[in-house]
Scaffold this motif. Structure first.
Motif, PDB file in Angstrom:
ATOM      1  N   ALA A   1       2.467   3.881   5.801  1.00 54.73           N
ATOM      2  CA  ALA A   1       2.089   3.993   4.047  1.00 54.73           C
ATOM      3  C   ALA A   1       0.952   4.918   4.385  1.00 54.73           C
ATOM      4  O   ALA A   1       0.735   6.044   3.308  1.00 54.73           O
ATOM      5  N   ILE A   2      -0.180   4.690   5.191  1.00 50.93           N
ATOM      6  CA  ILE A   2      -1.750   5.664   4.933  1.00 50.93           C
ATOM      7  C   ILE A   2      -0.776   7.371   4.762  1.00 50.93           C
ATOM      8  O   ILE A   2      -0.990   8.411   3.698  1.00 50.93           O
ATOM      9  N   THR A   3      -0.390   8.027   5.678  1.00 53.83           N
ATOM     10  CA  THR A   3       0.103   8.671   6.113  1.00 53.83           C
ATOM     11  C   THR A   3       1.070   9.372   4.881  1.00 53.83           C
ATOM     12  O   THR A   3       1.387  10.789   4.948  1.00 53.83           O
ATOM     13  N   PHE A   4       2.024   8.633   4.053  1.00 50.09           N
ATOM     14  CA  PHE A   4       3.182   8.615   3.244  1.00 50.09           C
ATOM     15  C   PHE A   4       1.768   8.971   2.158  1.00 50.09           C
ATOM     16  O   PHE A   4       1.865  10.157   1.309  1.00 50.09           O
ATOM     17  N   GLY A   5       0.266   8.860   1.720  1.00 54.78           N
ATOM     18  CA  GLY A   5      -0.292   9.061   0.844  1.00 54.78           C
ATOM     19  C   GLY A   5      -1.097  10.107   1.303  1.00 54.78           C
ATOM     20  O   GLY A   5      -0.817  10.965   0.604  1.00 54.78           O
ATOM     21  N   VAL A   6      -1.025  10.582   1.982  1.00 56.26           N
ATOM     22  CA  VAL A   6      -1.379  12.300   2.665  1.00 56.26           C
ATOM     23  C   VAL A   6      -0.629  12.823   2.512  1.00 56.26           C
ATOM     24  O   VAL A   6      -1.201  14.376   1.549  1.00 56.26           O
ATOM     25  N   LEU A   7       0.515  12.490   2.702  1.00 47.70           N
ATOM     26  CA  LEU A   7       1.646  13.393   2.043  1.00 47.70           C
ATOM     27  C   LEU A   7       1.814  13.660   0.769  1.00 47.70           C
ATOM     28  O   LEU A   7       1.503  14.658   0.033  1.00 47.70           O
ATOM     29  N   LEU A   8       1.387  12.695  -0.164  1.00 48.39           N
ATOM     30  CA  LEU A   8       1.421  12.826  -1.881  1.00 48.39           C
ATOM     31  C   LEU A   8       0.538  14.196  -2.024  1.00 48.39           C
ATOM     32  O   LEU A   8       0.440  14.309  -3.203  1.00 48.39           O
TER      33      LEU A   8
ATOM     34  N   PHE B   1      17.607  -0.854  -2.102  1.00 48.96           N
ATOM     35  CA  PHE B   1      17.225   0.508  -2.635  1.00 48.96           C
ATOM     36  C   PHE B   1      16.240   0.978  -2.382  1.00 48.96           C
ATOM     37  O   PHE B   1      15.250   2.367  -2.131  1.00 48.96           O
ATOM     38  N   TRP B   2      14.951   0.144  -2.429  1.00 40.42           N
ATOM     39  CA  TRP B   2      13.699   0.528  -2.171  1.00 40.42           C
ATOM     40  C   TRP B   2      13.346   0.916  -0.659  1.00 40.42           C
ATOM     41  O   TRP B   2      13.913  -0.748  -0.458  1.00 40.42           O
ATOM     42  N   LYS B   3      12.563   1.031  -0.185  1.00 42.50           N
ATOM     43  CA  LYS B   3      11.804   0.911   0.958  1.00 42.50           C
ATOM     44  C   LYS B   3       9.829   0.869   1.441  1.00 42.50           C
ATOM     45  O   LYS B   3       9.748   1.140   0.281  1.00 42.50           O
ATOM     46  N   GLU B   4       9.669  -0.030   1.759  1.00 46.70           N
ATOM     47  CA  GLU B   4       8.197  -0.258   1.969  1.00 46.70           C
ATOM     48  C   GLU B   4       8.103  -0.157   3.255  1.00 46.70           C
ATOM     49  O   GLU B   4       8.681  -0.658   3.769  1.00 46.70           O
ATOM     50  N   TYR B   5       7.252   0.827   2.994  1.00 48.87           N
ATOM     51  CA  TYR B   5       6.239   0.959   3.699  1.00 48.87           C
ATOM     52  C   TYR B   5       4.568   0.416   4.560  1.00 48.87           C
ATOM     53  O   TYR B   5       4.136   0.156   2.765  1.00 48.87           O
ATOM     54  N   ASN B   6       4.022  -0.664   4.964  1.00 49.26           N
ATOM     55  CA  ASN B   6       2.326  -1.336   5.076  1.00 49.26           C
ATOM     56  C   ASN B   6       2.396  -0.818   6.545  1.00 49.26           C
ATOM     57  O   ASN B   6       2.806  -0.218   7.390  1.00 49.26           O
TER      58      ASN B   6
ATOM     59  N   CYS C   1      -1.793   4.678  -2.278  1.00 49.63           N
ATOM     60  CA  CYS C   1      -1.000   4.113  -0.661  1.00 49.63           C
ATOM     61  C   CYS C   1      -1.861   4.474   0.601  1.00 49.63           C
ATOM     62  O   CYS C   1      -1.595   3.631   1.344  1.00 49.63           O
ATOM     63  N   CYS C   2      -2.647   5.119   0.461  1.00 46.51           N
ATOM     64  CA  CYS C   2      -3.319   5.102   0.723  1.00 46.51           C
ATOM     65  C   CYS C   2      -4.879   4.336   1.499  1.00 46.51           C
ATOM     66  O   CYS C   2      -5.184   3.466   2.407  1.00 46.51           O
ATOM     67  N   LEU C   3      -5.580   3.918   0.253  1.00 46.67           N
ATOM     68  CA  LEU C   3      -6.364   2.676  -0.180  1.00 46.67           C
ATOM     69  C   LEU C   3      -6.008   1.081   0.080  1.00 46.67           C
ATOM     70  O   LEU C   3      -6.131   0.735   1.010  1.00 46.67           O
ATOM     71  N   VAL C   4      -4.240   0.980  -0.308  1.00 47.51           N
ATOM     72  CA  VAL C   4      -4.062  -0.571  -0.249  1.00 47.51           C
ATOM     73  C   VAL C   4      -2.704  -0.241   1.142  1.00 47.51           C
ATOM     74  O   VAL C   4      -3.507  -1.362   1.499  1.00 47.51           O
ATOM     75  N   GLN C   5      -3.112   0.528   1.538  1.00 47.26           N
ATOM     76  CA  GLN C   5      -1.852   1.052   3.169  1.00 47.26           C
ATOM     77  C   GLN C   5      -1.028   0.030   2.566  1.00 47.26           C
ATOM     78  O   GLN C   5      -0.079  -0.380   3.343  1.00 47.26           O
ATOM     79  N   ARG C   6       0.041   0.661   1.593  1.00 48.17           N
ATOM     80  CA  ARG C   6       1.224  -0.129   1.380  1.00 48.17           C
ATOM     81  C   ARG C   6       1.992   1.437   0.686  1.00 48.17           C
ATOM     82  O   ARG C   6       1.236   1.435  -0.338  1.00 48.17           O
TER      83      ARG C   6
END
Length: 129
Positions: free
Chosen positions: A73-80, A64-69, A43-48
């Protein structure tokens, strides 16, 4: 009985020491933590990032699915990544013979980092969308 007793039960279970043996240590502490961490890195590298749309209340539909760009997306990747560190410290270090005496501090740090990352993610989602 209160309606939200499950929250207290979950907090009590997470405050106990980790249970499990070498299989749990490898499957959860390494395997699941690695999968979550790799997804966060992607998520961090692709920014998606694609997640479940919680506003849609779990009903299957095209929304049903939500997409972040970008930044969300980077902050979601850091959260994961922070969540994967919690999983690793809790179930690998906590079930390891020599590391079990030192797992509490990194686990607490990963919880604090997860809370900060979640706050930053919600702020960026609110700000950018």
């Amino acid at each position: 009985m209160y309606q939200h007793d499950w929250i207290l039960d979950l907090a009590d279970r997470l405050s106990d020491g980790p249970d499990g043996g070498p299989i749990t240590r490898r499957v959860v502490g390494v395997g699941i933590a690695a999968v979550v961490c790799l997804h966060g890195l992607r998520c961090c590298l692709v920014q998606r990032a694609t997640t479940i749309n919680l506003a849609h209340r779990g009903q299957m539909s095209p929304m049903f699915w939500k997409e972040y760009n970008g930044t969300p997306a980077i902050t979601f990747g850091v959260l994961l990544i922070c969540v994967s560190l919690f999983i690793h410290f809790r179930w690998y270090w906590g079930n390891h013979k020599r590391l079990q005496y030192h797992y509490e501090i990194p686990t607490a740090i990963s919880i604090v980092a997860s809370i900060v990352a979640m706050t930053v993610h919600f702020w960026t989602v609110w700000k950018w969308t």
